[in-house]
Design an enzyme around this catalytic site. Structure first.
Site, PDB file in Angstrom:
ATOM      1  N   LYS A  80     -74.518  68.662 -50.990  1.00  0.00           N
ATOM      2  CA  LYS A  80     -74.326  67.358 -50.441  1.00  0.00           C
ATOM      3  C   LYS A  80     -73.052  67.507 -49.500  1.00  0.00           C
ATOM      4  O   LYS A  80     -72.161  67.822 -50.121  1.00  0.00           O
ATOM      5  CB  LYS A  80     -74.616  66.168 -51.296  1.00  0.00           C
ATOM      6  N   SER A 155     -78.413  57.873 -50.768  1.00  0.00           N
ATOM      7  CA  SER A 155     -78.109  58.886 -49.414  1.00  0.00           C
ATOM      8  C   SER A 155     -78.357  60.040 -49.751  1.00  0.00           C
ATOM      9  O   SER A 155     -78.143  60.713 -48.646  1.00  0.00           O
ATOM     10  CB  SER A 155     -76.592  58.416 -49.546  1.00  0.00           C
ATOM     11  N   SER A 179     -77.989  57.261 -55.575  1.00  0.00           N
ATOM     12  CA  SER A 179     -78.147  58.300 -54.657  1.00  0.00           C
ATOM     13  C   SER A 179     -78.742  59.505 -55.151  1.00  0.00           C
ATOM     14  O   SER A 179     -78.945  60.575 -53.955  1.00  0.00           O
ATOM     15  CB  SER A 179     -76.827  58.316 -53.675  1.00  0.00           C
TER      16      SER A 179
HETATM   17  N1  GLN Z   1     -77.870  52.819 -51.874  1.00  0.00           N
HETATM   18  C1  GLN Z   1     -76.642  52.457 -52.477  1.00  0.00           C
HETATM   19  C2  GLN Z   1     -75.891  52.248 -51.391  1.00  0.00           C
HETATM   20  O1  GLN Z   1     -75.922  52.206 -50.251  1.00  0.00           O
HETATM   21  C3  GLN Z   1     -76.157  53.693 -53.390  1.00  0.00           C
HETATM   22  C4  GLN Z   1     -75.594  54.857 -52.336  1.00  0.00           C
HETATM   23  C5  GLN Z   1     -75.055  55.838 -53.478  1.00  0.00           C
HETATM   24  O2  GLN Z   1     -75.277  55.861 -54.400  1.00  0.00           O
HETATM   25  N2  GLN Z   1     -74.478  56.658 -52.782  1.00  0.00           N
HETATM   26  O3  GLN Z   1     -74.630  51.887 -51.378  1.00  0.00           O
END
Ligand code: GLN
Length: 497
Positions: A80, A155, A179
């Site tokens: 990532k 994400s 994410s």
């Molecule tokens: N979807 C969540 C957010 O937008 C989690 C994102 C994540 O785990 N990085 O904060």
């Protein structure tokens, strides 16, 4: 001839160790696959062809010299693009870091290299990991290999899409609110959020430091365990890193016996907003656990209904502080520096041009929530809710060994459907966020396709902090039973690209 991109990481490593195939052949097969399909998927932001081939060659040389190889030596991985990589661009999906080449490796990057894992490149993500669909990336959305018009989640959509489209057998994600797990659920792959502090955050670009956790992504539970073992463990460079032995996740993944295990079904994770097909597959998974000898009970965690609200105060608050370092003076983009403006003006212009809408929304929300006069009402209250959620977990784990729930309330949604509706997007993490707030461990693994749309559903398994091995034990049992039932891994039903 075997298609090398279809093997598991464990199988690939074994073949390389036995000399049945070379690491170079494996790397070449994956680079060719990326070339063939990634224009459609957009899983990678950067492919490091030369670096991957050089790393593979080193593995082959090492083997030829009779030196010992690690358990994942020569296995390709998609990283990532939130982990720093020395000499290789790191963007975090943002314009503000476009063109930035870090001078150092994150601890995760370093451990992967030390284990002779072959880094193929950097994967797409929502900008600064803020989002649930990868649509917030400044570099365009990633498509879900099951249906390219839908999102692979976020994400970490790039990492999960790379796995599901056979561009890499292993990937790394980060999970602040879901994410790793939600993209795993939406693509029929396996994703694990380790216990907070279990995997070093050094060199992992910070979003919300008290929640962020890096972890393994793979196509099988055993592969995730092998990767977990490589990246986990104490790191003196991260003050929140746990200084204790890593639970034996690989042994647990090879065991897969759930007889007598106490499993709690979280009552609050059902009802309105949960897609019928998701609940159907989840209920079948619970029945399966019972058939395998687990004792299943229902558990109530009443504070979980407040988790989303608490998260959307805490995460933006921490992000507003963490992202202050992007001031145009130190990294990446700099706008308006023509000698006529003050440093403050250049910072403001750069942040205006470099950050996307969601990042700005969160920086503003967080700045507001932390401002004097509002601190107790917002941030302080959210921290109290966080304590209540942790207590709900403690109470639950007094009577059960693991908790289970759907990972995501719905299957993969169309790209664009929630893009202009932050609230709808935030709901994707309803079931995953409590574990980030409490810091415990959780996994998502495939549990079937929703009958109404034929898209993957994920089962979430939640374990107490420092009991990550339980995830793998339960995951391995469920995975093996489902494979027997389906006759093959679920991903084999994905359309070919
Ligand atoms: N979807 C969540 C957010 O937008 C989690 C994102 C994540 O785990 N990085 O904060």
């Amino acid at each position: 001839m075997t298609d090398l991109t279809r093997l598991t990481a464990a199988q690939t490593a074994e073949r390389i160790a036995r000399g049945e195939t070379s690491a170079t052949e494996v790397a070449e097969a994956h680079l060719a696959r990326i070339e063939a399909v990634d224009e459609k998927v957009n899983a990678f932001l950067h492919v490091d062809r030369e670096g991957a081939l050089a790393a593979a060659r080193r593995v082959d040389d090492k083997r030829a010299a009779g030196r010992e190889l690690g358990p994942l030596a020569g296995v390709p991985l998609a990283l990532k693009d939130i982990f720093t990589t020395e000499g290789v661009p790191t963007t975090v999906g943002s314009r503000i870091l476009e063109g930035w080449v870090p001078p150092y490796d994150a601890t995760v990057t370093r451990r992967l290299k030390d284990a002779d894992v072959v880094l193929l490149g950097k994967t797409n993500l929502d900008e600064f990991a803020m989002g649930s669909s990868t649509e917030n990336s400044a570099y365009g959305p990633t498509g879900n290999p099951w249906d390219l018009t839908r999102t692979p989640g976020g994400s970490g959509g790039g990492s999960s899409a790379a796995l599901a489209s056979f561009q890499a057998p292993l990937a790394i994600g980060t999970d602040t609110g879901g994410s790793i797990r939600q993209p795993a659920a939406l693509t029929a792959t396996v994703g694990v959020k380790p216990t907070y502090g279990g995997v070093s955050r050094y060199g992992m670009v910070a979003f919300s430091s008290s929640l962020d956790q890096g972890g393994p992504c793979a196509r099988t539970v055993l592969d995730a365990a092998l990767l977990h073992e490589v990246i986990a463990g104490h790191d003196p460079l991260d003050s929140t890193s746990i200084d204790a032995p890593v639970p034996d996740v690989v042994a647990a993944a090879r065991n897969g016996d759930v007889r007598g295990l106490r499993v709690g079904v979280v009552r609050e994770f059902s009802g309105e907003g949960y897609q019928d097909g998701v609940m159907q597959r989840f209920t079948e998974s619970v029945d399966l656990l019972r058939e395998l000898g687990a004792e299943v009970t229902e558990i109530s965690c009443p504070s979980f209904t407040r988790a989303l609200a608490a998260y959307y105060l805490i995460a933006p608050s921490e992000c507003s502080s963490n992202l202050a370092r992007f001031d145009a003076m130190r990294y990446g983009l700099r706008v308006g520096d023509d000698g006529s403006r003050s440093a403050e003006e250049v910072t403001a212009l750069t942040r205006e041009a470099g950050f996307g809408a969601e990042v700005k929304r969160r920086v503003m929300l967080g700045t507001y929530a932390l401002s004097s006069g509002y601190y107790d009402a917002y941030y302080g209250s959210a921290q109290k809710v966080r304590t209540l959620i942790t207590r709900d977990f403690q109470r639950a784990f007094d009577s059960v060994d693991v908790l289970v729930s759907p990972t995501s309330p719905t299957t993969a949604f169309p790209i664009g459907e929630r893009a202009d509706d932050p609230m709808a997007m935030y709901l994707a993490d309803l079931c995953t966020i409590p574990s980030n707030l409490a810091g415990n461990a959780a996994m998502s693994l495939p549990c079937g396709l929703a009958p109404e749309d034929g898209l993957p559903v994920g089962l979430q398994i939640i374990a107490p902090a420092m009991a990550d091995d339980r995830l793998y034990r339960v995951g391995a049992a469920v995975e093996a039973a489902f494979h027997t039932r389906w006759g093959h891994p679920l991903l084999e039903e994905a359309p070919s690209l």
